[in-house]
Design a protein around this motif. Sequence first.
Motif, PDB file in Angstrom:
ATOM      1  N   LEU A 183      -1.614   9.937  -6.545  1.00 58.07           N
ATOM      2  CA  LEU A 183      -1.258   8.828  -5.687  1.00 58.07           C
ATOM      3  C   LEU A 183       0.292   9.101  -5.115  1.00 58.07           C
ATOM      4  O   LEU A 183       0.653   8.424  -4.086  1.00 58.07           O
ATOM      5  N   GLY A 184       0.928  10.212  -5.553  1.00 57.49           N
ATOM      6  CA  GLY A 184       2.248  10.518  -5.198  1.00 57.49           C
ATOM      7  C   GLY A 184       2.389  10.865  -3.694  1.00 57.49           C
ATOM      8  O   GLY A 184       3.294  10.347  -2.951  1.00 57.49           O
ATOM      9  N   GLY A 185       1.437  11.813  -3.118  1.00 57.09           N
ATOM     10  CA  GLY A 185       1.562  12.003  -1.765  1.00 57.09           C
ATOM     11  C   GLY A 185       1.451  11.106  -0.656  1.00 57.09           C
ATOM     12  O   GLY A 185       2.219  10.892   0.171  1.00 57.09           O
ATOM     13  N   ILE A 186       0.416  10.288  -1.091  1.00 51.35           N
ATOM     14  CA  ILE A 186       0.434   9.256  -0.092  1.00 51.35           C
ATOM     15  C   ILE A 186       1.448   8.108  -0.191  1.00 51.35           C
ATOM     16  O   ILE A 186       1.968   7.537   0.896  1.00 51.35           O
ATOM     17  N   ALA A 187       2.085   7.923  -1.161  1.00 57.63           N
ATOM     18  CA  ALA A 187       2.969   6.982  -1.533  1.00 57.63           C
ATOM     19  C   ALA A 187       4.503   7.579  -0.707  1.00 57.63           C
ATOM     20  O   ALA A 187       4.859   6.888   0.204  1.00 57.63           O
ATOM     21  N   VAL A 188       4.595   9.102  -0.888  1.00 57.05           N
ATOM     22  CA  VAL A 188       5.783   9.462  -0.235  1.00 57.05           C
ATOM     23  C   VAL A 188       5.493   9.597   1.393  1.00 57.05           C
ATOM     24  O   VAL A 188       6.554   8.998   2.059  1.00 57.05           O
ATOM     25  N   PHE A 189       4.099   9.677   1.784  1.00 63.25           N
ATOM     26  CA  PHE A 189       4.190   9.665   3.241  1.00 63.25           C
ATOM     27  C   PHE A 189       4.278   8.033   3.700  1.00 63.25           C
ATOM     28  O   PHE A 189       5.113   7.916   4.759  1.00 63.25           O
ATOM     29  N   LEU A 190       3.990   7.141   2.943  1.00 60.12           N
ATOM     30  CA  LEU A 190       4.221   5.827   3.716  1.00 60.12           C
ATOM     31  C   LEU A 190       5.490   5.394   3.522  1.00 60.12           C
ATOM     32  O   LEU A 190       5.888   4.486   4.409  1.00 60.12           O
ATOM     33  N   ALA A 191       6.259   5.708   2.610  1.00 62.23           N
ATOM     34  CA  ALA A 191       7.630   5.528   2.556  1.00 62.23           C
ATOM     35  C   ALA A 191       8.766   6.428   3.629  1.00 62.23           C
ATOM     36  O   ALA A 191       9.684   6.047   3.972  1.00 62.23           O
ATOM     37  N   SER A 192       7.732   7.295   4.258  1.00 60.06           N
ATOM     38  CA  SER A 192       8.795   8.439   5.061  1.00 60.06           C
ATOM     39  C   SER A 192       8.632   8.037   6.345  1.00 60.06           C
ATOM     40  O   SER A 192       7.714   7.235   7.005  1.00 60.06           O
ATOM     41  N   PRO A 193       9.635   8.771   7.349  1.00 60.85           N
ATOM     42  CA  PRO A 193       9.526   8.525   8.868  1.00 60.85           C
ATOM     43  C   PRO A 193       8.220   8.884   9.245  1.00 60.85           C
ATOM     44  O   PRO A 193       7.850   8.554  10.473  1.00 60.85           O
ATOM     45  N   GLU A 194       7.347  10.043   8.642  1.00 53.94           N
ATOM     46  CA  GLU A 194       6.220  10.318   9.178  1.00 53.94           C
ATOM     47  C   GLU A 194       5.298   9.036   9.312  1.00 53.94           C
ATOM     48  O   GLU A 194       4.321   9.122   9.981  1.00 53.94           O
ATOM     49  N   ALA A 195       5.467   7.870   8.768  1.00 53.48           N
ATOM     50  CA  ALA A 195       4.514   6.746   8.790  1.00 53.48           C
ATOM     51  C   ALA A 195       5.185   5.603   9.603  1.00 53.48           C
ATOM     52  O   ALA A 195       4.798   4.568   9.287  1.00 53.48           O
ATOM     53  N   THR A 196       6.030   5.966  10.590  1.00 50.46           N
ATOM     54  CA  THR A 196       6.593   4.999  11.407  1.00 50.46           C
ATOM     55  C   THR A 196       5.801   4.048  12.207  1.00 50.46           C
ATOM     56  O   THR A 196       6.039   3.244  12.531  1.00 50.46           O
ATOM     57  N   TRP A 197       4.456   4.735  12.454  1.00 49.26           N
ATOM     58  CA  TRP A 197       3.438   3.825  13.138  1.00 49.26           C
ATOM     59  C   TRP A 197       2.458   3.259  12.238  1.00 49.26           C
ATOM     60  O   TRP A 197       1.248   3.003  12.773  1.00 49.26           O
ATOM     61  N   THR A 198       2.595   3.303  11.061  1.00 46.77           N
ATOM     62  CA  THR A 198       1.665   2.825  10.134  1.00 46.77           C
ATOM     63  C   THR A 198       1.994   1.598   9.333  1.00 46.77           C
ATOM     64  O   THR A 198       2.929   1.481   8.712  1.00 46.77           O
ATOM     65  N   THR A 199       1.364   0.565   9.645  1.00 43.80           N
ATOM     66  CA  THR A 199       1.504  -0.745   8.914  1.00 43.80           C
ATOM     67  C   THR A 199       0.313  -1.554   8.741  1.00 43.80           C
ATOM     68  O   THR A 199      -0.608  -1.228   9.665  1.00 43.80           O
ATOM     69  N   GLY A 200       0.188  -2.329   7.749  1.00 40.98           N
ATOM     70  CA  GLY A 200      -1.045  -3.259   7.532  1.00 40.98           C
ATOM     71  C   GLY A 200      -2.156  -2.619   7.117  1.00 40.98           C
ATOM     72  O   GLY A 200      -3.288  -3.214   7.261  1.00 40.98           O
ATOM     73  N   ALA A 201      -2.235  -1.549   6.848  1.00 39.14           N
ATOM     74  CA  ALA A 201      -3.461  -0.483   6.291  1.00 39.14           C
ATOM     75  C   ALA A 201      -3.412  -0.427   4.701  1.00 39.14           C
ATOM     76  O   ALA A 201      -2.680  -0.647   3.906  1.00 39.14           O
ATOM     77  N   VAL A 202      -4.752  -0.526   4.271  1.00 33.37           N
ATOM     78  CA  VAL A 202      -5.120  -0.323   2.882  1.00 33.37           C
ATOM     79  C   VAL A 202      -5.827   0.943   2.678  1.00 33.37           C
ATOM     80  O   VAL A 202      -6.831   1.202   3.608  1.00 33.37           O
ATOM     81  N   PHE A 203      -5.241   1.873   2.119  1.00 33.17           N
ATOM     82  CA  PHE A 203      -5.551   3.449   1.853  1.00 33.17           C
ATOM     83  C   PHE A 203      -6.327   3.465   0.627  1.00 33.17           C
ATOM     84  O   PHE A 203      -5.838   3.329  -0.600  1.00 33.17           O
ATOM     85  N   ALA A 204      -7.698   3.785   0.875  1.00 29.29           N
ATOM     86  CA  ALA A 204      -8.588   4.093  -0.369  1.00 29.29           C
ATOM     87  C   ALA A 204      -8.071   5.478  -0.992  1.00 29.29           C
ATOM     88  O   ALA A 204      -8.470   6.555  -0.125  1.00 29.29           O
ATOM     89  N   ILE A 205      -7.703   5.587  -1.890  1.00 29.04           N
ATOM     90  CA  ILE A 205      -7.290   6.935  -2.702  1.00 29.04           C
ATOM     91  C   ILE A 205      -7.976   7.019  -3.928  1.00 29.04           C
ATOM     92  O   ILE A 205      -7.779   6.572  -4.943  1.00 29.04           O
ATOM     93  N   ASP A 206      -9.362   7.333  -3.824  1.00 29.40           N
ATOM     94  CA  ASP A 206     -10.238   7.113  -4.850  1.00 29.40           C
ATOM     95  C   ASP A 206     -11.358   8.080  -5.063  1.00 29.40           C
ATOM     96  O   ASP A 206     -12.556   7.781  -5.686  1.00 29.40           O
ATOM     97  N   GLY A 207     -11.148   9.556  -4.767  1.00 29.01           N
ATOM     98  CA  GLY A 207     -11.876  10.457  -4.860  1.00 29.01           C
ATOM     99  C   GLY A 207     -13.393  10.317  -4.385  1.00 29.01           C
ATOM    100  O   GLY A 207     -14.627  10.687  -4.590  1.00 29.01           O
ATOM    101  N   GLY A 208     -13.666   9.358  -3.379  1.00 31.17           N
ATOM    102  CA  GLY A 208     -14.690   8.837  -2.640  1.00 31.17           C
ATOM    103  C   GLY A 208     -15.558   7.922  -3.182  1.00 31.17           C
ATOM    104  O   GLY A 208     -16.639   7.534  -2.867  1.00 31.17           O
ATOM    105  N   LEU A 209     -15.193   7.151  -4.320  1.00 31.03           N
ATOM    106  CA  LEU A 209     -15.810   5.989  -4.962  1.00 31.03           C
ATOM    107  C   LEU A 209     -16.204   5.073  -3.768  1.00 31.03           C
ATOM    108  O   LEU A 209     -17.400   4.554  -4.122  1.00 31.03           O
ATOM    109  N   THR A 210     -15.462   4.572  -3.019  1.00 31.57           N
ATOM    110  CA  THR A 210     -15.919   3.470  -2.170  1.00 31.57           C
ATOM    111  C   THR A 210     -16.813   3.957  -0.779  1.00 31.57           C
ATOM    112  O   THR A 210     -16.983   3.195  -0.344  1.00 31.57           O
ATOM    113  N   ILE A 211     -16.825   5.009  -0.940  1.00 32.19           N
ATOM    114  CA  ILE A 211     -17.920   5.573   0.122  1.00 32.19           C
ATOM    115  C   ILE A 211     -19.538   5.428  -0.292  1.00 32.19           C
ATOM    116  O   ILE A 211     -20.302   5.814   0.477  1.00 32.19           O
ATOM    117  N   THR A 212     -19.679   5.549  -1.526  1.00 28.74           N
ATOM    118  CA  THR A 212     -20.955   5.485  -2.028  1.00 28.74           C
ATOM    119  C   THR A 212     -21.623   4.108  -2.056  1.00 28.74           C
ATOM    120  O   THR A 212     -20.833   3.210  -1.934  1.00 28.74           O
TER     121      THR A 212
END
Length: 256
Positions: free
Chosen positions: A227-256
């Motif tokens: 979970l570290g990589g996505i959290a760093v991305f969301l905290a960083s300036p790379e995510a300046t146009w990212t808001t209100g999103a829910v990111f499924a980080i789950d090894g594909g669990l919720t696509i089944t």
Amino acid sequence: MRLANTFAVVTGGSDGIGCAIAEAFAREGADLCLVARNPGKLADAAARLAANGTRVVTVAADLGQPDGLERAAAEIGGFGRAVHTLVNNAGTATFVPYLEADRAQYEHSVALNVTAPFFLTQALVPLMPAEGGAVINISSYFAGKMLPGRPSSLYSLTKGALNSLTKAMAYELAPRGIRVNAIAPGTVDTELRRRTIAAMPEDDQRAMAELVKRLYPLGRIGKAGDLGGIAVFLASPEATWTTGAVFAIDGGLTIT
Ligand SMILES: NC(=O)c1ccc[n+]([C@@H]2O[C@H](COP(=O)([O-])OP(=O)(O)OC[C@H]3O[C@@H](n4cnc5c(N)ncnc54)[C@H](OP(=O)(O)O)[C@@H]3O)[C@@H](O)[C@H]2O)c1
């Protein structure tokens, strides 16, 4: 370093997913404030981070109690730092059949998983810099996916509420430049999960292990570090146009 010269507050930062996020933030140069109940565990986590040169402060408070929540906000304010990132991660998972859930279990789940992110964010927004900040709520796949043998009404309602709150806060805080996103992990091998599994009858534990193998397209449950990589991305300036999103980080669990 993508988070140099920033100060991040991580609730539940002394263990599990919160600790892994704190470590990922530290590797990117952030100063940290860890919030949890047990002062000994907090001191151990802070010492590990400080050994690698990270500046860390801690706040020992029970975020599931109104006075603990208020005290935590006041102590964080007392550090005199602008808060660039808040990770609302501390949470509880109570699995009891819906028809057996009692008022105390309901109130405890809502207090820690919903009320704490609601009011801690409200208290810390004024500490965020004029150019904006990032709030990251740690949700769960249980907001939308139910599993056999895991009666999740209490837990699912809190994480569903957290997803809705994420979107509503993102909308209301956008004019301040504050981005609010959620991460919805699949099952992660942490102390919380180990405790939950240990409390299940042995047959259910065996069935759960079989289920994991069948359910995860990537073939395994998560590690906290996933979970570290996505959290760093969301905290960083790379995510300046990212808001209100829910990111499924789950090894594909919720696509089944
Ligand atoms: N593990 C999973 O499979 C999984 C999957 C999806 C989502 N999640 C979510 O991820 C988050 C973290 O879960 P985890 O598995 O990493 O938990 P964990 O390993 O049990 O760690 C929980 C952290 O929160 C702190 N905490 C617990 N109750 C608290 C309270 N009342 N006030 C302040 N701090 C408190 C704990 O420290 P103290 O005990 O010292 O307070 C610890 O630092 C939760 O929101 C959970 O719902 C977990």
